[in-house]
Structures are given as structure tokens and as C-alpha cells.
Write a protein that holds these residues in place. Sequence first.
Motif, short mmCIF file in Angstrom:
data_model
loop_
_atom_site.label_atom_id
_atom_site.label_comp_id
_atom_site.label_asym_id
_atom_site.label_seq_id
_atom_site.Cartn_x
_atom_site.Cartn_y
_atom_site.Cartn_z
N MET A 42 -12.23 35.94 -28.61
CA MET A 42 -11.74 36.42 -27.32
C MET A 42 -12.86 37.08 -26.51
O MET A 42 -13.80 37.65 -27.06
CB MET A 42 -10.60 37.42 -27.52
CG MET A 42 -9.44 36.88 -28.32
SD MET A 42 -8.62 35.48 -27.52
CE MET A 42 -7.81 36.30 -26.16
N LYS A 43 -12.72 36.98 -25.19
CA LYS A 43 -13.66 37.62 -24.28
C LYS A 43 -12.95 38.76 -23.55
O LYS A 43 -11.72 38.81 -23.49
CB LYS A 43 -14.21 36.60 -23.28
CG LYS A 43 -14.97 35.47 -23.94
CD LYS A 43 -15.58 34.56 -22.89
CE LYS A 43 -16.33 33.40 -23.55
NZ LYS A 43 -17.44 33.87 -24.40
N ASP A 44 -13.75 39.66 -23.00
CA ASP A 44 -13.19 40.82 -22.30
C ASP A 44 -12.25 40.37 -21.17
O ASP A 44 -12.64 39.59 -20.30
CB ASP A 44 -14.33 41.66 -21.73
CG ASP A 44 -13.84 42.98 -21.14
OD1 ASP A 44 -12.75 43.44 -21.54
OD2 ASP A 44 -14.54 43.54 -20.28
N GLY A 45 -11.01 40.85 -21.20
CA GLY A 45 -10.04 40.52 -20.17
C GLY A 45 -9.25 39.25 -20.42
O GLY A 45 -8.35 38.92 -19.63
N GLN A 46 -9.54 38.53 -21.50
CA GLN A 46 -8.82 37.29 -21.78
C GLN A 46 -7.39 37.60 -22.21
O GLN A 46 -7.11 38.61 -22.86
CB GLN A 46 -9.54 36.50 -22.87
CG GLN A 46 -8.98 35.09 -23.08
CD GLN A 46 -9.82 34.26 -24.03
OE1 GLN A 46 -10.95 34.64 -24.39
NE2 GLN A 46 -9.29 33.11 -24.45
N THR A 47 -6.47 36.70 -21.85
CA THR A 47 -5.04 36.94 -22.07
C THR A 47 -4.55 36.31 -23.38
O THR A 47 -4.82 35.14 -23.66
CB THR A 47 -4.22 36.37 -20.90
OG1 THR A 47 -4.58 37.05 -19.71
CG2 THR A 47 -2.73 36.56 -21.16
N VAL A 48 -3.82 37.12 -24.14
CA VAL A 48 -3.12 36.64 -25.32
C VAL A 48 -1.66 36.48 -24.94
O VAL A 48 -1.06 37.36 -24.32
CB VAL A 48 -3.25 37.64 -26.49
CG1 VAL A 48 -2.45 37.15 -27.69
CG2 VAL A 48 -4.71 37.84 -26.87
N LYS A 49 -1.07 35.36 -25.33
CA LYS A 49 0.33 35.10 -25.01
C LYS A 49 1.18 35.25 -26.27
O LYS A 49 0.85 34.71 -27.33
CB LYS A 49 0.50 33.69 -24.42
CG LYS A 49 -0.21 33.51 -23.08
CD LYS A 49 0.01 32.12 -22.52
CE LYS A 49 -0.68 31.96 -21.17
NZ LYS A 49 -0.48 30.59 -20.61
N VAL A 50 2.28 35.95 -26.13
CA VAL A 50 3.21 36.19 -27.24
C VAL A 50 4.56 35.59 -26.87
O VAL A 50 5.10 35.87 -25.80
CB VAL A 50 3.37 37.70 -27.52
CG1 VAL A 50 4.36 37.92 -28.68
CG2 VAL A 50 2.02 38.33 -27.83
N HIS A 51 5.10 34.76 -27.77
CA HIS A 51 6.41 34.15 -27.55
C HIS A 51 7.30 34.47 -28.75
O HIS A 51 6.91 34.25 -29.90
CB HIS A 51 6.26 32.63 -27.38
CG HIS A 51 7.56 31.93 -27.09
ND1 HIS A 51 8.25 32.09 -25.92
CD2 HIS A 51 8.30 31.05 -27.86
CE1 HIS A 51 9.35 31.36 -25.94
NE2 HIS A 51 9.40 30.72 -27.11
N VAL A 52 8.47 35.00 -28.48
CA VAL A 52 9.37 35.43 -29.55
C VAL A 52 10.74 34.79 -29.33
O VAL A 52 11.31 34.86 -28.23
CB VAL A 52 9.53 36.97 -29.57
CG1 VAL A 52 10.42 37.39 -30.74
CG2 VAL A 52 8.17 37.64 -29.66
N VAL A 53 11.28 34.19 -30.39
CA VAL A 53 12.65 33.66 -30.36
C VAL A 53 13.37 34.15 -31.62
O VAL A 53 12.75 34.29 -32.68
CB VAL A 53 12.69 32.12 -30.28
CG1 VAL A 53 12.13 31.63 -28.96
CG2 VAL A 53 11.94 31.51 -31.45
N PRO A 54 14.66 34.43 -31.53
CA PRO A 54 15.40 34.87 -32.73
C PRO A 54 15.76 33.70 -33.63
O PRO A 54 15.91 32.56 -33.18
CB PRO A 54 16.64 35.52 -32.13
CG PRO A 54 16.86 34.80 -30.84
CD PRO A 54 15.49 34.46 -30.31
N LYS A 55 15.90 34.01 -34.91
CA LYS A 55 16.42 33.02 -35.83
C LYS A 55 17.92 32.83 -35.58
O LYS A 55 18.54 33.62 -34.86
CB LYS A 55 16.16 33.46 -37.27
CG LYS A 55 14.68 33.53 -37.63
CD LYS A 55 14.47 34.00 -39.05
CE LYS A 55 12.99 34.09 -39.39
NZ LYS A 55 12.75 34.59 -40.77
#
Length: 244
Positions: free
Chosen positions: A121-134
Motif C-alpha cells: 500500500m501507498k500513503d492515502g491508498q484506499t482499502v475496501k471492506v465488504h461484509v455480508v451476513p451468513k
Amino acid sequence: MSPSAADPRRTRTVIAAIVVAVVVIGLVAVVLVRRGSTDGSANAASANTTAIAAGSSSTTSTAAPSPSSSADAPTTPSTADASATSTTTSAVEGPPDPSRTGPFTTPDMPLVVTVSPTTGMKDGQTVKVHVVPKAGSQVFGVDARLCAGSAHVEYDAQFAPTVAGQCITKPLSAGSDAKTSVAVSPPYQEADVTFRVGVGTDTFATQDGRQASITCGPSSPCQLVLKLQYPNAFGFQSVPVTFS
């Protein structure tokens, strides 16, 4: 006056005295009976009043605690439905073990979490998080913090920066984040969070007077720690993040 004339009069006087005495005794008896009846009614009324008062106070109403507004306090869903369904109960029981370090994920969470990218990763780069329930579950909210690579977040207090000193209190750079949150709307079946990771150092004092310093960069891997809220509990998932 002759003795024969006095006897009838004396007899009448005695009879009259006896009649008066009987009448007086009768009146006294009536008064006593009425007084006893009145006292009994008063006592019964008093007993009934006491019983009613006791019955009316036997049921109390306990209001649900409202969420704290502190930046380091646990976060709860913002919607009324989620607040009514979820609680702020950690899925992990027992006191924190200070000897444990490194990433931790609460076992058996009823959620599926996808996080990308997390390497180079670089400074300011975006991480995406996706969550769904079982199947059969729901997701109510997600909080994300950038924490030290050695951080072990298993309990809510360990997620609070100034309590445990494991997560940053402010963005490490102008284009990055310290914390992001999302509250999920009905039907609570999907959550998406974005987090801009930063490169740099955050030095701060904890509430118990310790000095904490967290550095993220090419030679200092960090973690993106997620607090995940679902029915009746919440849990944590830590994802290592490396920098180039």
C-alpha cells in the motif's frame, strides 16, 4: 308512715333502678359494638390502601442505556431497529491477556468479510471492506481503525486508542483516515466501508499516563482492525497491511 305502705314504694324504686341499669348497660354495649365495627372497617381500609400502594410500586421500568458519545467508546448502530436487536456484548469472554500480540479474529462470527487490497500500500491508498451476513444472520455496523502491527484487539477496550495505545488517534497523513464507520440500514444484509491508510507516526499519551507511538510504513507493517456488529454481540477481525 306504716311499714306496709313503704314496701310497695321501695319495690317500685328498686325496679326502676334495675331498668335504668339495664338500659345503660344496653347503650354501652351498642356503643362498644359500633366502635369495634368502625375500627375494623378503618383497619381493613388501611390494609387495602397499603396493599394497593404496594402493588402499584411492585413493577418498575428499566430504560435501555443510551450509547456513549465518547470517541473511544463502543459504537452502536444508529438505526432504531438495529439498536433494538443488537447489544454491546463482546463475543469473547474473559479479561485481556497483555502477553498476546498480533492479529486476532473473533471465532465463529456469523459474517463473511472481504478486505482488499492490503499489500504494497501507498500513503492515502484506499482499502475496501465488504461484509455480508451468513444465512439467517444480519450485519448492523462496521468500525475500522488503523492499528500497530503488533496490536492484539480482542476486547472493546483494546480497540480504543487512548485506553490500550494500540490504534492511531489521528490520521498519519493529510490524505488518510484514523477511523471510519458505517451503520447499516434494513434489511441489514450488506456493509461497505472504505479506509485510506496512511504512512507516518502517531505519538500520544494513554489515559493511564503511558506514552504510545505507532508507525506505519514500508518497514513497519500495520493492521486494519474491524469491529463488526451483528445480532446480540460484536466481534473483531484484524487484517495485516503492508506498505511499499
